[in-house]
Design a protein around this motif. Sequence first.
Motif, PDB file in Angstrom:
ATOM      1  N   ARG A 213       0.762  -1.214   0.216  1.00  0.00           N
ATOM      2  CA  ARG A 213       0.083  -0.042   0.061  1.00  0.00           C
ATOM      3  C   ARG A 213       0.791   1.418   0.124  1.00  0.00           C
ATOM      4  O   ARG A 213       0.504   2.118  -0.376  1.00  0.00           O
ATOM      5  CB  ARG A 213      -0.782  -0.153   1.168  1.00  0.00           C
ATOM      6  CG  ARG A 213      -2.085  -1.196   1.283  1.00  0.00           C
ATOM      7  CD  ARG A 213      -3.399  -0.562   1.723  1.00  0.00           C
ATOM      8  NE  ARG A 213      -3.235  -0.234   3.305  1.00  0.00           N
ATOM      9  CZ  ARG A 213      -3.224  -1.141   4.115  1.00  0.00           C
ATOM     10  NH1 ARG A 213      -3.533  -2.330   4.007  1.00  0.00           N
ATOM     11  NH2 ARG A 213      -3.151  -0.856   5.629  1.00  0.00           N
ATOM     12  N   SER A 214       2.157   1.057   0.567  1.00  0.00           N
ATOM     13  CA  SER A 214       2.800   2.465   0.445  1.00  0.00           C
ATOM     14  C   SER A 214       3.335   2.608  -0.964  1.00  0.00           C
ATOM     15  O   SER A 214       3.408   4.059  -1.134  1.00  0.00           O
ATOM     16  CB  SER A 214       4.067   2.417   1.550  1.00  0.00           C
ATOM     17  OG  SER A 214       5.275   1.084   0.775  1.00  0.00           O
ATOM     18  N   VAL A 215       3.531   1.793  -1.560  1.00  0.00           N
ATOM     19  CA  VAL A 215       3.884   2.067  -3.022  1.00  0.00           C
ATOM     20  C   VAL A 215       2.780   2.635  -3.909  1.00  0.00           C
ATOM     21  O   VAL A 215       2.788   3.703  -4.636  1.00  0.00           O
ATOM     22  CB  VAL A 215       4.774   0.729  -3.772  1.00  0.00           C
ATOM     23  CG1 VAL A 215       5.006   1.078  -5.189  1.00  0.00           C
ATOM     24  CG2 VAL A 215       5.482   0.082  -2.811  1.00  0.00           C
ATOM     25  N   GLU A 216       1.404   2.064  -3.626  1.00  0.00           N
ATOM     26  CA  GLU A 216       0.501   2.561  -4.275  1.00  0.00           C
ATOM     27  C   GLU A 216       0.045   4.007  -3.915  1.00  0.00           C
ATOM     28  O   GLU A 216      -0.469   4.868  -4.768  1.00  0.00           O
ATOM     29  CB  GLU A 216      -0.913   1.919  -3.812  1.00  0.00           C
ATOM     30  CG  GLU A 216      -0.744   0.085  -4.354  1.00  0.00           C
ATOM     31  CD  GLU A 216      -1.735  -0.567  -3.759  1.00  0.00           C
ATOM     32  OE1 GLU A 216      -2.457  -0.186  -2.993  1.00  0.00           O
ATOM     33  OE2 GLU A 216      -2.082  -1.878  -4.188  1.00  0.00           O
ATOM     34  N   ILE A 217       0.103   4.235  -2.746  1.00  0.00           N
ATOM     35  CA  ILE A 217       0.098   5.759  -2.177  1.00  0.00           C
ATOM     36  C   ILE A 217       1.218   6.713  -2.984  1.00  0.00           C
ATOM     37  O   ILE A 217       0.908   7.905  -3.471  1.00  0.00           O
ATOM     38  CB  ILE A 217       0.086   5.918  -0.859  1.00  0.00           C
ATOM     39  CG1 ILE A 217      -1.077   5.357   0.075  1.00  0.00           C
ATOM     40  CG2 ILE A 217       0.185   7.442  -0.183  1.00  0.00           C
ATOM     41  CD1 ILE A 217      -0.954   5.097   1.459  1.00  0.00           C
ATOM     42  N   ALA A 218       2.390   6.166  -3.002  1.00  0.00           N
ATOM     43  CA  ALA A 218       3.487   6.910  -3.372  1.00  0.00           C
ATOM     44  C   ALA A 218       3.303   7.299  -4.971  1.00  0.00           C
ATOM     45  O   ALA A 218       3.430   8.366  -5.541  1.00  0.00           O
ATOM     46  CB  ALA A 218       4.658   6.257  -3.374  1.00  0.00           C
ATOM     47  N   GLN A 219       2.480   6.221  -5.708  1.00  0.00           N
ATOM     48  CA  GLN A 219       2.356   6.396  -6.968  1.00  0.00           C
ATOM     49  C   GLN A 219       1.232   7.478  -7.223  1.00  0.00           C
ATOM     50  O   GLN A 219       1.174   8.354  -8.223  1.00  0.00           O
ATOM     51  CB  GLN A 219       1.916   5.007  -7.710  1.00  0.00           C
ATOM     52  CG  GLN A 219       1.908   5.050  -9.101  1.00  0.00           C
ATOM     53  CD  GLN A 219       1.511   3.611  -9.966  1.00  0.00           C
ATOM     54  OE1 GLN A 219       1.431   2.842  -9.224  1.00  0.00           O
ATOM     55  NE2 GLN A 219       1.767   3.492 -11.362  1.00  0.00           N
ATOM     56  N   LYS A 220       0.287   7.260  -6.598  1.00  0.00           N
ATOM     57  CA  LYS A 220      -0.978   8.050  -6.340  1.00  0.00           C
ATOM     58  C   LYS A 220      -0.616   9.582  -6.436  1.00  0.00           C
ATOM     59  O   LYS A 220      -1.165  10.191  -7.104  1.00  0.00           O
ATOM     60  CB  LYS A 220      -2.005   7.625  -5.697  1.00  0.00           C
ATOM     61  CG  LYS A 220      -3.373   8.404  -5.616  1.00  0.00           C
ATOM     62  CD  LYS A 220      -4.504   7.911  -4.748  1.00  0.00           C
ATOM     63  CE  LYS A 220      -5.794   8.842  -4.733  1.00  0.00           C
ATOM     64  NZ  LYS A 220      -6.649   8.220  -3.725  1.00  0.00           N
ATOM     65  N   TYR A 221       0.190   9.887  -5.354  1.00  0.00           N
ATOM     66  CA  TYR A 221       0.509  11.289  -5.022  1.00  0.00           C
ATOM     67  C   TYR A 221       1.948  11.815  -5.701  1.00  0.00           C
ATOM     68  O   TYR A 221       2.521  12.525  -5.150  1.00  0.00           O
ATOM     69  CB  TYR A 221       0.523  11.455  -3.699  1.00  0.00           C
ATOM     70  CG  TYR A 221      -0.770  11.246  -2.856  1.00  0.00           C
ATOM     71  CD1 TYR A 221      -1.958  12.339  -3.214  1.00  0.00           C
ATOM     72  CD2 TYR A 221      -1.451  10.018  -2.489  1.00  0.00           C
ATOM     73  CE1 TYR A 221      -3.266  12.044  -2.703  1.00  0.00           C
ATOM     74  CE2 TYR A 221      -2.829   9.971  -2.039  1.00  0.00           C
ATOM     75  CZ  TYR A 221      -3.566  11.262  -2.174  1.00  0.00           C
ATOM     76  OH  TYR A 221      -5.058  10.763  -1.817  1.00  0.00           O
ATOM     77  N   ASN A 222       2.522  10.534  -6.487  1.00  0.00           N
ATOM     78  CA  ASN A 222       3.740  11.057  -6.834  1.00  0.00           C
ATOM     79  C   ASN A 222       4.810  11.387  -5.925  1.00  0.00           C
ATOM     80  O   ASN A 222       5.650  12.473  -6.136  1.00  0.00           O
ATOM     81  CB  ASN A 222       3.612  12.314  -8.178  1.00  0.00           C
ATOM     82  CG  ASN A 222       4.860  12.417  -8.805  1.00  0.00           C
ATOM     83  OD1 ASN A 222       5.605  11.442  -9.161  1.00  0.00           O
ATOM     84  ND2 ASN A 222       5.333  13.658  -9.500  1.00  0.00           N
ATOM     85  N   VAL A 223       4.743  10.546  -4.872  1.00  0.00           N
ATOM     86  CA  VAL A 223       6.063  10.757  -4.010  1.00  0.00           C
ATOM     87  C   VAL A 223       7.364   9.808  -4.283  1.00  0.00           C
ATOM     88  O   VAL A 223       7.243   8.652  -4.391  1.00  0.00           O
ATOM     89  CB  VAL A 223       5.574  10.174  -2.392  1.00  0.00           C
ATOM     90  CG1 VAL A 223       6.591  10.429  -1.350  1.00  0.00           C
ATOM     91  CG2 VAL A 223       4.350  11.019  -1.935  1.00  0.00           C
ATOM     92  N   GLU A 224       8.215  10.664  -4.446  1.00  0.00           N
ATOM     93  CA  GLU A 224       9.418   9.814  -4.664  1.00  0.00           C
ATOM     94  C   GLU A 224      10.148   9.121  -3.622  1.00  0.00           C
ATOM     95  O   GLU A 224      10.418   9.755  -2.644  1.00  0.00           O
ATOM     96  CB  GLU A 224      10.677  10.746  -5.633  1.00  0.00           C
ATOM     97  CG  GLU A 224      11.781   9.967  -6.082  1.00  0.00           C
ATOM     98  CD  GLU A 224      12.770  10.836  -6.795  1.00  0.00           C
ATOM     99  OE1 GLU A 224      13.966  10.793  -6.411  1.00  0.00           O
ATOM    100  OE2 GLU A 224      12.154  11.571  -7.606  1.00  0.00           O
ATOM    101  N   LEU A 225      10.186   7.782  -3.723  1.00  0.00           N
ATOM    102  CA  LEU A 225      10.788   7.071  -2.640  1.00  0.00           C
ATOM    103  C   LEU A 225      12.378   6.814  -2.597  1.00  0.00           C
ATOM    104  O   LEU A 225      12.691   6.605  -4.041  1.00  0.00           O
ATOM    105  CB  LEU A 225       9.999   5.650  -2.417  1.00  0.00           C
ATOM    106  CG  LEU A 225       8.602   6.127  -2.108  1.00  0.00           C
ATOM    107  CD1 LEU A 225       8.010   4.339  -1.836  1.00  0.00           C
ATOM    108  CD2 LEU A 225       8.281   6.523  -0.903  1.00  0.00           C
TER     109      LEU A 225
END
Length: 408
Positions: A213-225
């Motif tokens: 879910r962390s990756v899904e949220i990052a993709q949705k909000y364009n958060v670079e990890l």
Amino acid sequence: MLVVQKYGGSSVADAERIFNVAGRIAECYDQGNDVVVVLSAQGDTTDDLIAKAAEIDPNASKREMDMLLSTGEQQSVALMAMALNKMGYAAVSLNAMQVGISTTSEYSNAKIKLISRGRIEQELERKNIVIVTGFQGINKYEDITTLGRGGSDTSAVAIAAALRADKCEIYTDVNGVYTADPRVVKDARKIDEISYSEMAELASLGAKVLHTRSVEIAQKYNVELVVRSSLTREEGTVIKGENSVEKILVSGVASDKDVARVTIEGIDDKPGKAFEVFALFDKKKISVDIIIQSIGRGGTNDISFTIEKSSLKNVIQLLEEYKEKLGAKKITFDDKIAKVSIVGAGMATHSGVASLMFEALYDAGVNIKMISTSEIKISVLIDEKDEESALIAIHDKFQLAMQSLRQN
């Protein structure tokens, strides 16, 4: 710059490691950044708390389990704030209630709905380093909920998204994302850069580096990890939009033993029967993965699907209860299996990827029980005893294929 950092349980397992992490946090702060830190529980604390609960009641309610397990993260954040204070830095620890992390009401596996920015922003304005509990939130009843194992990753990315942070760094005990589990595949290599979609697939298929879910949220909000080790200074793996390097055949190979196959034999071959089956699971919030339906013969067919092993008992009971209504003749299952998968955006533009995977399994003498494919993924079910040999064989096959492509 606003930086959100997350540290896993092994990174803060004892006093020495807490001070090591405190040093890295202080270094980031000294570079002129605003810093928000999300922590997991120390070491094996969560497992220890689960064991304590089992001594009292092995079937304790999920609400009380969430109340208990959330204390692990509260210990971590308080100890980290103490360490930073001792080093001369202004730091404050906050739990989910204080931050305002609102979740759904599903205990033990809640989803984050909203994160209030006010308290964190107030503390940042005071030039405090903010240390936040991962893994937990508060539902509409003002009860503590937890996000499922690995949920601190989700907490960190969600906080980074809410604050519009410039960077979200996930610190763990490995140096980044690897092409396979390096504990099994000795020549697995660290990936410098991977796309959100590829990382989400790897996480869902058994890779333990990040919570799905962390990756899904990052993709949705364009958060670079960035995933990197808290114990070394080595550069980690960047997870972002489309991979800037040329798409390769396969980015990674993953395996998962937490899987069981269930087969409904001789179900009536009529419209709506598949809907009846999977509507039962939807009502019970049971997730289903691979689904295969056989070609109808004699007015019946078979439906096979995979689930997590922890759901197996409930699924079998449910199907036996509804077997007559479904018109099924027999319910069977196999919980001695493993799922091995390959993931890669390059599959969409390169032919022959499936045949290479199947050739690798043939060479290793591994029999395939089920196959599932998507645009960037191929998964197979095999005997669990063959998991490691399959992982190594597939990884070796694609390493050789990539070497050949580079030479040509």
